[in-house]
Design an enzyme around this catalytic site. Structure first.
Site, mmCIF file in Angstrom:
data_model
loop_
_atom_site.group_PDB
_atom_site.id
_atom_site.type_symbol
_atom_site.label_atom_id
_atom_site.label_comp_id
_atom_site.label_asym_id
_atom_site.label_seq_id
_atom_site.Cartn_x
_atom_site.Cartn_y
_atom_site.Cartn_z
ATOM 1 N N TRP A 102 0.818 -1.216 0.000
ATOM 2 C CA TRP A 102 0.000 0.000 0.000
ATOM 3 C C TRP A 102 0.848 1.261 0.000
ATOM 4 C CZ3 TRP A 102 -4.340 -0.487 -2.090
ATOM 5 C CH2 TRP A 102 -5.106 -1.652 -1.926
ATOM 6 N N ASP A 172 -1.828 6.490 6.344
ATOM 7 C CA ASP A 172 -2.856 5.609 5.787
ATOM 8 C C ASP A 172 -3.187 4.587 6.872
ATOM 9 O OD1 ASP A 172 -4.406 3.753 4.523
ATOM 10 O OD2 ASP A 172 -3.053 3.408 2.837
ATOM 11 N N LYS A 196 -12.535 -1.813 6.155
ATOM 12 C CA LYS A 196 -11.837 -2.778 7.000
ATOM 13 C C LYS A 196 -12.352 -2.727 8.433
ATOM 14 C CE LYS A 196 -8.768 -2.960 3.418
ATOM 15 N NZ LYS A 196 -8.136 -1.998 2.517
HETATM 16 C C1 LIG Z 1 -7.475 -1.475 1.493
HETATM 17 C C2 LIG Z 1 -6.383 -0.511 1.638
HETATM 18 C C3 LIG Z 1 -6.224 0.577 0.752
HETATM 19 C C4 LIG Z 1 -7.095 0.763 -0.455
HETATM 20 O O1 LIG Z 1 -8.351 1.125 -0.104
HETATM 21 P P1 LIG Z 1 -9.475 1.397 -1.213
HETATM 22 O O2 LIG Z 1 -10.568 1.942 -0.373
HETATM 23 O O3 LIG Z 1 -9.764 0.093 -1.853
HETATM 24 O O4 LIG Z 1 -8.933 2.383 -2.168
HETATM 25 C C5 LIG Z 1 -5.198 1.454 0.994
HETATM 26 N N1 LIG Z 1 -4.381 1.312 2.040
HETATM 27 C C6 LIG Z 1 -4.497 0.287 2.903
HETATM 28 C C7 LIG Z 1 -3.559 0.189 4.058
HETATM 29 C C8 LIG Z 1 -5.501 -0.652 2.727
HETATM 30 O O5 LIG Z 1 -5.629 -1.668 3.591
#
Ligand SMILES: *Cc1c(COP(=O)(O)O)cnc(C)c1O
Length: 361
Positions: A102, A172, A196
């Site tokens: 990511w 993030d 998540k």
């Molecule tokens: C799932 C995830 C993303 C991407 O998220 P989307 O909503 O699908 O764009 C980005 N960073 C992390 C750490 C993730 O787990």
């Protein structure tokens, strides 16, 4: 009804009481004779939902007044573009820790916009380790430091965060949002795709410190500019109403359980059960991640052979434990055990792991 244990990484399991409430009030929201998704986003009912969602997040994180909570579309991935477009002024550079899939993606997008200086690159260790935060050589002039608190695919999580003085940390937090206590100090921005730990897909939660808004260039088109959303309380255009509504319910559910402190305790218990099963059967299972950065949200592990991994995933599914296959980019197995995973689910998994090792070891 047979609710299975869902170990998928995202979208993933959500709290049953929340799903029941959604079902209960779906056709007739608060006696209005229609569902929340049929209402105007300018209605009093929906405004209460969205302000309620922002407020419960404010409360969970004890946010000071100088932080905004925004709800945007486009997933966390959209933020990989919006962050540099808004917060990386021309001629400056940002610092980046590259700790897995990511953060690599975030870095690629950042470099299409401006300069990024990699202060840690985990590739040499196959992204299975994190540095001591104090050892990072940070640029005191950096526009910001970007980190990914939990790498969902690699199963690597920062247990303590880098301190970067006056340089704001942008994080993030998609896969460990609301899973542990956090002092907001030092963070300029936190962002998380909801799917998540916080709700269904469709909305990204953003916590943004006011002073950073001053950097947003007027040349950006409306939607891409954080100013637009901050000045209109995320109602500049139609927000993802259903997702925001569910985020509110999930965050309220968490608050009733005891908030971030309780989330942290439960995460330690859940992940402890799975990591113990790995340790106990160490001739059979192996966790490739360095001990000081093992994720409490996504536990990755390997079995002696790929054949056994396939068998493991299939037999677990036959016992109503699904989603244990590792990400296609890394293989192996992964148990994603977010806030809504019942402790009993991880206990069932740990027992299954013991049995499987005994039969196949
Ligand atoms: C799932 C995830 C993303 C991407 O998220 P989307 O909503 O699908 O764009 C980005 N960073 C992390 C750490 C993730 O787990």
């Amino acid at each position: 009804m047979n609710r299975i244990y869902n170990f998928n990484a995202g979208p993933c399991t959500l709290p049953l009481p929340v799903l029941e409430q959604v079902k209960e009030e779906f056709l007739d929201y608060q006696g209005k004779g229609m569902s929340i998704v049929e209402m105007s986003h300018r209605s009093k009912e929906y405004e209460d939902v969205q302000f309620g969602a922002a407020n419960i997040i404010r409360k969970l994180y004890a946010l000071p007044d100088n932080y905004k909570v925004l709800f945007l579309g486009g997933g966390a991935t959209m933020q990989f573009s919006m962050i540099p477009l808004n917060l990386l002024p021309e001629g400056r550079s940002c610092d980046f820790t590259v700790t897995g899939s990511w953060s690599s993606k975030a870095l690629d997008d950042t470099r299409k916009v401006g300069k990024a200086n990699v202060v840690f690159d985990g590739e040499k260790d196959n992204y299975m380790a994190l540095p001591d935060p104090a050892s990072l050589k940070l640029d005191p002039q950096a526009a910001y430091l970007h980190i990914t608190s939990n790498e969902t695919i690699g199963g690597v999580e920062w247990h303590s965060f880098p301190e970067s003085g006056d340089v704001p940390v942008i994080c993030d937090m998609s896969s460990d949002f609301a899973s542990r206590r956090l002092s907001i100090e030092g963070f300029g921005m936190i962002y998380a795709g909801a799917q998540k730990n916080a709700g269904p897909a469709g909305v990204t939660i953003i916590i943004l410190r006011d002073d950073l808004l001053e950097r947003c260039p007027d040349t950006l088109t409306a939607y891409l500019n954080y100013q637009t959303h901050a000045s209109k309380d995320s109602m500049y255009n139609t927000p993802p109403v259903f997702a925001v509504y569910m985020v509110k319910l999930v965050m309220e559910w968490l608050m009733n359980k005891g908030g971030l402190a309780a989330a942290e305790e439960m995460a330690a218990e859940r992940s402890g059960l799975v990591y113990s099963a790995i340790e106990k059967n160490s001739a059979f299972y192996r966790c490739p991640v360095a001990e000081n950065c093992r994720s409490k949200m996504n536990v990755v592990f390997r079995l002696p052979t790929e054949e056994l991994e396939k068998k493991f995933v299939a037999e677990a599914a036959a016992e109503d434990m699904i989603g244990l296959k590792g990400h296609r980019s890394v293989g192996g197995c992964r148990a994603s055990i977010y806030n809504a995973m019942p402790i009993a689910g991880t206990r069932a998994l740990a027992d299954f792991m013991d049995d499987f090792a005994a039969k196949n070891g």
